[in-house]
Design a protein around this motif. Structure first.
Motif, PDB file in Angstrom:
ATOM      1  N   ILE A 198      86.074  88.065 109.472  1.00 31.33           N
ATOM      2  CA  ILE A 198      85.507  86.933 108.713  1.00 31.33           C
ATOM      3  C   ILE A 198      85.247  85.627 109.411  1.00 31.33           C
ATOM      4  O   ILE A 198      84.385  84.911 109.395  1.00 31.33           O
ATOM      5  CB  ILE A 198      86.054  86.734 107.102  1.00 31.33           C
ATOM      6  CG1 ILE A 198      85.414  85.702 106.516  1.00 31.33           C
ATOM      7  CG2 ILE A 198      87.647  86.492 107.278  1.00 31.33           C
ATOM      8  CD1 ILE A 198      84.081  85.987 106.249  1.00 31.33           C
ATOM      9  N   GLN A 255      92.346  91.215 105.665  1.00 30.85           N
ATOM     10  CA  GLN A 255      91.186  90.248 105.499  1.00 30.85           C
ATOM     11  C   GLN A 255      90.916  89.575 106.533  1.00 30.85           C
ATOM     12  O   GLN A 255      89.719  89.239 107.232  1.00 30.85           O
ATOM     13  CB  GLN A 255      91.623  89.264 104.166  1.00 30.85           C
ATOM     14  CG  GLN A 255      90.780  88.249 104.076  1.00 30.85           C
ATOM     15  CD  GLN A 255      91.073  87.119 102.977  1.00 30.85           C
ATOM     16  OE1 GLN A 255      92.034  86.426 103.432  1.00 30.85           O
ATOM     17  NE2 GLN A 255      90.437  86.996 101.863  1.00 30.85           N
ATOM     18  N   ASN A 288      87.461  97.709 110.190  1.00 26.72           N
ATOM     19  CA  ASN A 288      86.947  97.649 108.926  1.00 26.72           C
ATOM     20  C   ASN A 288      86.984  99.221 108.460  1.00 26.72           C
ATOM     21  O   ASN A 288      87.316  99.470 107.256  1.00 26.72           O
ATOM     22  CB  ASN A 288      85.539  96.851 108.712  1.00 26.72           C
ATOM     23  CG  ASN A 288      85.673  95.577 108.492  1.00 26.72           C
ATOM     24  OD1 ASN A 288      86.158  94.698 107.925  1.00 26.72           O
ATOM     25  ND2 ASN A 288      85.362  94.555 109.781  1.00 26.72           N
ATOM     26  N   TRP A 341      86.575  91.480  99.671  1.00 28.90           N
ATOM     27  CA  TRP A 341      87.620  91.041 100.411  1.00 28.90           C
ATOM     28  C   TRP A 341      88.058  89.697 100.259  1.00 28.90           C
ATOM     29  O   TRP A 341      88.886  89.058 100.843  1.00 28.90           O
ATOM     30  CB  TRP A 341      87.347  91.499 101.738  1.00 28.90           C
ATOM     31  CG  TRP A 341      87.835  93.162 101.812  1.00 28.90           C
ATOM     32  CD1 TRP A 341      86.762  94.322 101.733  1.00 28.90           C
ATOM     33  CD2 TRP A 341      88.760  93.809 102.237  1.00 28.90           C
ATOM     34  NE1 TRP A 341      87.460  95.455 101.859  1.00 28.90           N
ATOM     35  CE2 TRP A 341      88.804  95.217 102.312  1.00 28.90           C
ATOM     36  CE3 TRP A 341      89.973  93.230 102.769  1.00 28.90           C
ATOM     37  CZ2 TRP A 341      89.766  96.033 102.617  1.00 28.90           C
ATOM     38  CZ3 TRP A 341      90.999  94.152 102.951  1.00 28.90           C
ATOM     39  CH2 TRP A 341      90.949  95.405 103.031  1.00 28.90           C
ATOM     40  N   PHE A 345      81.526  91.098 102.164  1.00 25.73           N
ATOM     41  CA  PHE A 345      82.897  90.596 102.001  1.00 25.73           C
ATOM     42  C   PHE A 345      83.113  89.880 100.939  1.00 25.73           C
ATOM     43  O   PHE A 345      84.127  89.983 100.218  1.00 25.73           O
ATOM     44  CB  PHE A 345      83.129  89.634 103.432  1.00 25.73           C
ATOM     45  CG  PHE A 345      84.262  89.075 103.691  1.00 25.73           C
ATOM     46  CD1 PHE A 345      85.353  89.693 104.224  1.00 25.73           C
ATOM     47  CD2 PHE A 345      84.605  87.603 102.806  1.00 25.73           C
ATOM     48  CE1 PHE A 345      86.840  88.771 104.181  1.00 25.73           C
ATOM     49  CE2 PHE A 345      85.584  87.198 103.112  1.00 25.73           C
ATOM     50  CZ  PHE A 345      86.944  87.661 103.592  1.00 25.73           C
ATOM     51  N   MET A 362      81.092  96.454 105.324  1.00 19.97           N
ATOM     52  CA  MET A 362      81.584  95.453 106.567  1.00 19.97           C
ATOM     53  C   MET A 362      81.730  96.241 107.964  1.00 19.97           C
ATOM     54  O   MET A 362      81.184  95.521 108.673  1.00 19.97           O
ATOM     55  CB  MET A 362      82.895  94.875 106.217  1.00 19.97           C
ATOM     56  CG  MET A 362      82.770  93.907 105.028  1.00 19.97           C
ATOM     57  SD  MET A 362      84.258  93.738 103.893  1.00 19.97           S
ATOM     58  CE  MET A 362      85.455  93.386 105.313  1.00 19.97           C
ATOM     59  N   SER A 410      89.475  91.700 109.321  1.00 17.42           N
ATOM     60  CA  SER A 410      88.040  92.203 108.972  1.00 17.42           C
ATOM     61  C   SER A 410      86.830  91.210 110.059  1.00 17.42           C
ATOM     62  O   SER A 410      85.787  91.780 109.856  1.00 17.42           O
ATOM     63  CB  SER A 410      87.570  91.987 107.561  1.00 17.42           C
ATOM     64  OG  SER A 410      87.648  90.793 107.203  1.00 17.42           O
TER      65      SER A 410
END
Length: 517
Positions: A302, A297, A476, A418, A414, A362, A300
């Protein structure tokens, strides 16, 4: 063996073996449940309490990035260096990491409810320390203490929520938590935006102090709500566990009670200890699966985009700073709505399809960001060390607008897969005896990699430019085969059915396994 309440509810009668005295406090616990006499209202109250915990989590994550750029904050602390601003912001993540690990020591002893109360009080102390800070040192310690509290809460709240939810609603329960988590992030954006023009200490003290409202809600609700029936059974408090199950369901709970009790007995016989964590068996496998998704996570990207979005909009697209803040807030609202919408699909599609399809989306989004930044990169090769990216400063805004569109695509994809599943999965995938340890270690991984990503992103942007976004596109993309070969489907299965699935499927590679509920 079955039970029924008799007399004044201070004893239960074991139909086969005679009366059993209910542990002290059981009648008091039962009386508390009268506040929420219907199962639906009780589940709603648990969702509100867990939601308040996660909303505070989201607010605390977002609030500091909005106040450290304000005039009131900068003037009061005499314009701290960028390095100090970065440290006072990220030290919160270190506190969260420590708090998650601390639950390993106290989680099973105290139970889910008492852990939440204790860590909420710790977080309240940290909030007060930050709000009343008169020096940067006091503020740093306040951030760390608040992080301790949030680390313990974020490791425990999903476990408590999952263990008190029906097996068909576990996914929706955690999606609700993550929706209000993003709501907290939205609220922090709005509050700091409204006070951005204030040049006094209220510009930063008020956004920090208002978090005590969340604390009040948590401390009022959690003590009057039921403990996890699975934790109660694990502690030998069978009568209380059965009563809680009855309060949480409109149907007969005898079969569920027996199923959980039998799982507890198997767990005790297996003796899931720290030694078994490192023996490479099923305990190790289940623990690593939860940790893997939490690490993924963060990898990824974010927090790369959450942290830098206002600067991208301002410096790449060319929006005025205030407009960039408004658009960032609008993106946060869209982020929250997409997270809420994922409730419609998480129990229909399942964990594996959601994770794989959204990871692919993503990856496409980050590839689009990388291409957009590369196309608009300053051809003169000037010094870009102080900018978020290298899109040129001419009148061609197309690359920046395209990058922003792909950023929106990333947040949307996302949100649907996720944001919730990595928080849900450790509470689902680990056996009862390892659930607290598994959730704590997975949460600790999340906070550790959160810290690492936030700390390394500025250097990556300065040195790699558009290649940084390409790295995240490839990361990703790598999650798709990782999920396909390793991640077990948990949709539609009770926690005890998941235990049985692992007994029947010992192979670590699961791409050929039967994942039907």
């Amino acid at each position: 063996m079955s039970y029924r309440l008799v007399g004044d509810h201070d004893t239960v009668e074991d139909i086969k073996d005679g009366p059993e005295t209910i542990p002290p406090g059981f009648a008091r616990e039962k009386a508390r449940h009268r506040y929420f006499s219907h199962p639906h209202s009780l589940h709603t109250a648990i969702s509100v309490a867990a939601g308040a915990i996660m909303c505070l989590f989201g607010y605390e994550q977002g609030v500091f990035g909005g106040i450290i750029v304000g005039r009131g904050f900068l003037d009061y602390f005499e314009r701290p260096s960028a390095a100090m601003q970065g440290f006072v912001t990220s030290v919160y993540d270190l506190g969260c990491f420590a708090g998650a690990l601390l639950t390993l020591l106290v989680g099973e002893r105290l139970g889910r409810k008492r852990v939440l109360v204790v860590f909420t009080v710790i977080m309240a102390v940290g909030i007060v320390m930050q709000t009343a800070a008169r020096s940067m040192g006091q503020l740093v310690w306040g951030r760390f203490v608040a992080g301790l509290g949030n680390g313990g809460n974020s490791a425990t709240a999903p476990v408590w929520h999952v263990e008190t939810s029906h097996h068909s609603a576990k996914g929706k329960a955690i999606v609700k938590e993550m929706t209000v988590n993003v709501l907290g992030f939205v609220i922090s954006n709005v509050v700091t935006l409204l006070l951005s023009g204030n040049g006094t200490t209220a510009q930063w003290r008020f956004p920090l102090g208002i978090q005590l409202v969340f604390v009040l809600v948590i401390l009022c609700l959690v003590p009057v709500l039921p403990e996890s029936p699975r934790w109660l059974l694990a502690r030998g408090r069978d009568a209380e566990a059965r009563e809680v199950l009855a309060r949480l369901s409109e149907d007969d709970v005898e079969a569920e009670f027996v199923e959980i009790r039998d799982a507890v007995r198997l767990e005790r016989a297996a003796r899931a200890s720290w030694k078994r964590v490192f023996d490479g068996g099923q305990v190790t496998r289940r623990l690593l699966l939860g940790m893997m998704l939490q690490v993924a996570q963060q990898l990824s990207g974010i927090n790369v985009l959450c942290y830098y979005l206002p600067l991208v909009l301002h410096r790449s697209v060319g929006l005025p700073e205030l407009t960039a803040r408004l658009v960032s807030t609008a993106n946060a609202v869209s982020y929250m709505l997409a997270t809420a919408a994922s409730m419609l699909v998480i129990e229909r599609m399942g964990r594996r399809p959601l994770l794989m399809s959204m990871a692919g989306g993503m990856s496409v989004a980050f590839l689009g960001i990388a291409v957009s930044v590369a196309v608009g990169e300053n051809p003169t090769g000037g010094d870009n060390s102080n900018t978020i990216n290298t899109i040129n400063e001419n009148n061609n805004l197309a690359p920046g607008i395209m990058a922003t569109a792909f950023i929106w695509l990333y947040f949307t994809t996302f949100s649907f897969g996720w944001i919730a599943v990595p928080w849900l999965y450790p509470a689902e995938i680990n056996s009862l005896g390892m659930r607290t340890k598994g959730a704590a270690l997975a949460t600790a991984c999340d906070w550790l990699f959160n810290y690492l990503v936030v700390q390394t992103t500025p250097v990556g942007i300065q040195r790699l430019h558009w290649l940084l976004y390409l790295v995240y596109a490839l990361l990703n993309l790598s999650f798709v085969p990782a999920v396909y070969y390793l991640v077990v489907e948990t949709r539609g299965r009770s926690l005890e059915q998941i235990d049985r699935w692992f007994l029947a499927n010992p192979a670590w590679l699961v791409h050929r396994a039967d994942h039907s509920p």
